[in-house]
Every structure is written in C-alpha cells, then in structure tokens.
Scaffold this motif. Structure first.
Motif, short mmCIF file in Angstrom:
data_model
loop_
_atom_site.label_atom_id
_atom_site.label_comp_id
_atom_site.label_asym_id
_atom_site.label_seq_id
_atom_site.Cartn_x
_atom_site.Cartn_y
_atom_site.Cartn_z
N TRP A 45 0.87 81.51 49.24
CA TRP A 45 -0.06 81.40 48.10
C TRP A 45 -0.61 82.77 47.69
CZ3 TRP A 45 -5.53 82.19 48.99
CH2 TRP A 45 -6.30 82.04 47.84
N GLY B 25 9.32 79.37 48.58
CA GLY B 25 8.95 78.85 47.26
C GLY B 25 9.53 77.49 46.95
N HIS C 263 7.73 76.76 52.43
CA HIS C 263 6.60 77.37 51.71
C HIS C 263 6.91 78.83 51.38
CE1 HIS C 263 4.38 73.81 52.35
NE2 HIS C 263 3.91 74.06 53.56
N THR D 127 8.09 74.73 47.60
CA THR D 127 6.99 73.82 47.23
C THR D 127 6.16 74.51 46.16
OG1 THR D 127 5.72 74.73 49.10
CG2 THR D 127 6.88 72.66 49.46
N ARG D 128 6.77 74.77 45.03
CA ARG D 128 6.16 75.59 43.98
C ARG D 128 4.87 74.98 43.42
NH1 ARG D 128 8.89 79.90 42.24
NH2 ARG D 128 11.06 80.14 42.86
N SER D 129 4.72 73.68 43.57
CA SER D 129 3.48 73.06 43.09
C SER D 129 2.28 73.55 43.89
CB SER D 129 3.58 71.54 43.20
OG SER D 129 3.81 71.15 44.55
N GLY E 10 15.75 80.51 48.42
CA GLY E 10 14.55 81.15 47.89
C GLY E 10 14.36 82.61 48.22
N GLU F 169 3.76 79.86 45.18
CA GLU F 169 4.91 80.52 44.57
C GLU F 169 5.90 81.00 45.61
OE1 GLU F 169 5.64 84.65 42.11
OE2 GLU F 169 3.90 83.42 41.58
N GLY F 170 5.40 81.37 46.79
CA GLY F 170 6.28 81.85 47.85
C GLY F 170 6.25 83.36 47.97
N HIS G 270 2.19 87.72 47.63
CA HIS G 270 3.44 87.73 46.89
C HIS G 270 4.20 89.04 47.02
CE1 HIS G 270 1.37 84.52 44.17
NE2 HIS G 270 1.85 84.00 45.29
#
Length: 400
Positions: A166, A192, A189, A194-196, A226, A199-200, A169
């Motif tokens: 989160w 990325g 995670h 689980t982009r909701s 990813g 972002e990863g 980045h």
C-alpha cells in the motif's frame, strides 16, 4: 627541497584521509587542528556507515556525524530510544538495526511520527518483536524507502505485506527470510494481484523468500505476473514449490539470478521448464536438490548457456552430465559441485578442457577425484578459488 606533510593543502590531506578506514580517520583527526579540519571534510566520510553503541547520552555525537556528512548508521546496541537517533540525524539515508532484539513496535512508533523523506534503506533483520504494526508506520512515513530487510522477523504476516504494498511503491529490494507466516496471499499483495486493496511493489528488483515454508507454486505465479522487473529471486529452502512453479518463472526475461537451494520438490523437469523459457540467467543455484541429475545439465547447456555461476552441490550428477554441459558453457566463471560423489577425474578433465574462463570451483566432498584430476584443474589459467575441504588438504599441498 623536501616537503613535509604539514605543508599540504587541506584538500590534499582530505583526499589522503579518504583512503583510510574509519578508525584511522578518527585517529588522524586527533593529531592537530589542521588535520582535524581536513579529516572532518565531508569528502573524507562519503558513503561511510557509522557503527554506534547507544548506551548513554552524548550531546556531541550527532552534531559530529552531521558535520562530517555521515548519513548511514548501524546501531550495534540500542539502550536508548530510537527517536534519539531520528531526531539527531533528520536527513538520515540508511538505518541498520539488525539484531537489536529489544526493539519493539512502541520504539518504532515513537521514532517514526512524521515523514522521513531521506531514508532509503532500513534493516530490521532479527528484530523479532517487530510486527505488522511497525510495517504500517513504515509504509506511512518512509515512502521513499528502496531497501527493506525483514529477515528473521517471524511475527510479520500477510497483513504486513499488504501495508508494504500500500505504501512503499518505490521499494527495490525486500528480504523476508524465515518470515514463517508469509504465504501466497502476501506475495499476491506485493505483486499487485489485489489491486482493490493495494497497488503493489511492482518496481521490486530483488526479493528474498528463503525459508518461507508456506509458499507454493501460486506465489511464483503471482511473481511472474506482477513483478516483471525482478532481477534476483531467492527461494532457497522453500519446500512447497515444485516444477510447476518454475514454469511460471521461465517467462521472466529480466530475471538474472535464481536460488533454488534445498527446494526438495525441484527435479529435472523444473530445470527443463527454466531452460525452455525466455530466461537469461547469469546465476543459478540448485544445490541439495536431490532430484536434479545429469538430464538437468543437458537442459542447462541447451537453454541456460549464458550462466556465469552454477551451483550443483550434492546433486546426483556424474561425469556424463558434465560431458553434456561443458561444451556450451564457455562463459562459466564459478562452478560448485561439492559433495557430488559420482564426479571423477574424467569429469575434471572435461571441465579443464572446456571451461577455460573458470575462476572458482568447489570440489569439497568429491571423494572419487585424485591428485591427477586436481593437477589438471589447477592448470586452468583464470582459476583463483579452489575449495577441496579439509580432508583433501594434504593432497592439495602435494599438487602445489
């Protein structure tokens, strides 16, 4: 006319002092005022990491570090509040707290209370009291972090990796060695998936997952999808991954180094997947993978011939496998075949004949080789490192 060192300009003294180790730099500064001024020039200390025992208050410590431009600090023992360091060096660039067992979430919480934009590297290895709560703080206030070492932080979970994904980045290197609670979900995670929620850390270039026992092939699928910029991946001692997972990794064209040491479920089939893909590996370690044999060497020669370093210790390879490999591996620099008990002088002859660029070879525990084979190996023109093990020491001395 002779010129004494005391006549040198301060800039020249500073240039000379820059070549000294840290202790001698400090000693030079105590000689006289002129040497002190030269020794405290920032060019003398560029890139230096100060190693500190924080036991009692020292009002002159941090002003002295700042005056010399020192922005990298390793804390050897922490008996004061970590906030003492952060307040004393507001422009700190690298903070190494490895092995500070008494560091807690509270300690980190009191230190990280506002954004520290200068910090690029944080090492919390073996800080076993650190939990996901601290990773939340780090993700919130250390957004410029590029290197994060969490090896041995056994209380970190997938939630912590979500927080990292989160907030961090710009992360380039992440070490999760022996983080036993980390599973495929956490790697998802980071990648990325689980982009909701996050972002990863899609810019990761180096990822260490050594001894993360909950990981399966699904984690490798997440990584391949990813983390396309990954260059170094350490999966050693990850017993849950198999040949099927290597099929995912085989499409990662940017990967340069892959460590599969002691991954018990990797076999010749997995090496085939790697060799038939689009990989351009320069380093591969499959040591102690007891299902890897001569067929793997044929696959390596066919598709991974650009390797510079290859480790096969304790694998079930023989002279026949060496024969299949060496003719295509002319760029190989390091070959580790220790404890490969089927290798004989014939294999060493093949290595010496075809791998002329070899600079290092490990033959520890190769019990079927003799003085004749060793004499041939020692004739390699570039060889600098030869590991024979203590049992062979007398014989190696005879060769010399």
């Amino acid at each position: 006319m002779e010129t004494h060192i005391s006549c040198l300009f301060p800039e020249l003294l500073a240039m000379i002092f820059s070549y000294l180790d840290v202790r001698d730099k400090g000693r030079a500064a105590q000689v006289c005022a002129a040497w002190r001024d030269a020794a405290y020039h920032k060019s003398v200390w560029r890139g230096t990491e100060a190693k500190l025992h924080l036991r009692r208050a020292n009002p002159s410590l941090f002003p002295s570090l700042q005056a010399r431009g020192i922005r990298k600090v390793q804390i050897l023992s922490l008996r004061r509040s970590l906030s003492y360091v952060i307040q004393g060096l507001p422009d700190i660039e690298s903070l190494n707290l490895s092995g500070c067992y008494n560091l807690t979430d509270n300690g980190l919480g009191h230190a990280f209370v506002q954004e520290i934009g200068s910090l690029r590297s944080l090492n919390l290895s073996l800080c076993k009291q650190v939990t996901d709560s601290s990773l939340g703080r780090i993700a919130q206030y250390l957004k410029g972090l590029q290197v994060l070492e969490l090896g041995g932080c056994t209380n970190i979970t997938n939630t912590g990796l979500l927080l990292i994904a989160w907030g961090l980045h710009g992360l380039k290197s992440l070490n999760l060695r022996s983080c036993r609670h980390v599973s495929d979900v956490g790697i998802g995670h980071l990648a990325g998936m689980t982009r909701s929620a996050a972002e990863g850390c899609l810019g990761l270039e180096q990822l260490t997952l050594q001894d993360c026992q909950k990981l399966t092939d699904l984690a490798l699928k997440h990584i391949s999808r990813g983390l396309q910029g990954l260059r170094v991946l350490n999966l050693s001692f990850c017993g849950g991954i198999s040949d099927a997972g290597l099929l995912h990794l085989s499409h990662m064209g940017g990967l340069r180094s892959l460590n599969l040491r002691s991954c018990d479920n990797i076999s010749d089939t997995g090496i085939m997947h790697l060799a038939m893909g689009s990989l351009r590996l320069s380093g591969l370690d499959v040591s102690f993978c007891d299902k890897v044999g001569d067929q793997s060497l044929a696959y390596i020669a066919q598709g991974l011939y650009g390797l510079k370093s290859l480790s096969l210790c304790s694998c079930h390879i023989s002279d026949d496998g060496i024969n299949r490999m060496v003719r295509q591996m002319h760029g190989l620099r390091t070959l580790n075949i220790g404890q490969c008990v089927r290798i004989t002088d014939k294999g060493l002859e093949l290595i010496a004949e075809h791998l002329s660029q070899l600079t290092g070879i490990d033959l520890y525990g190769c019990t079927r080789i003799t003085k004749k084979g060793l004499e041939r190996i020692t004739q390699l023109p570039c060889l600098k490192v030869l590991n024979l093990g203590l049992w062979q020491m007398t014989e190696s001395e005879k060769v010399r």
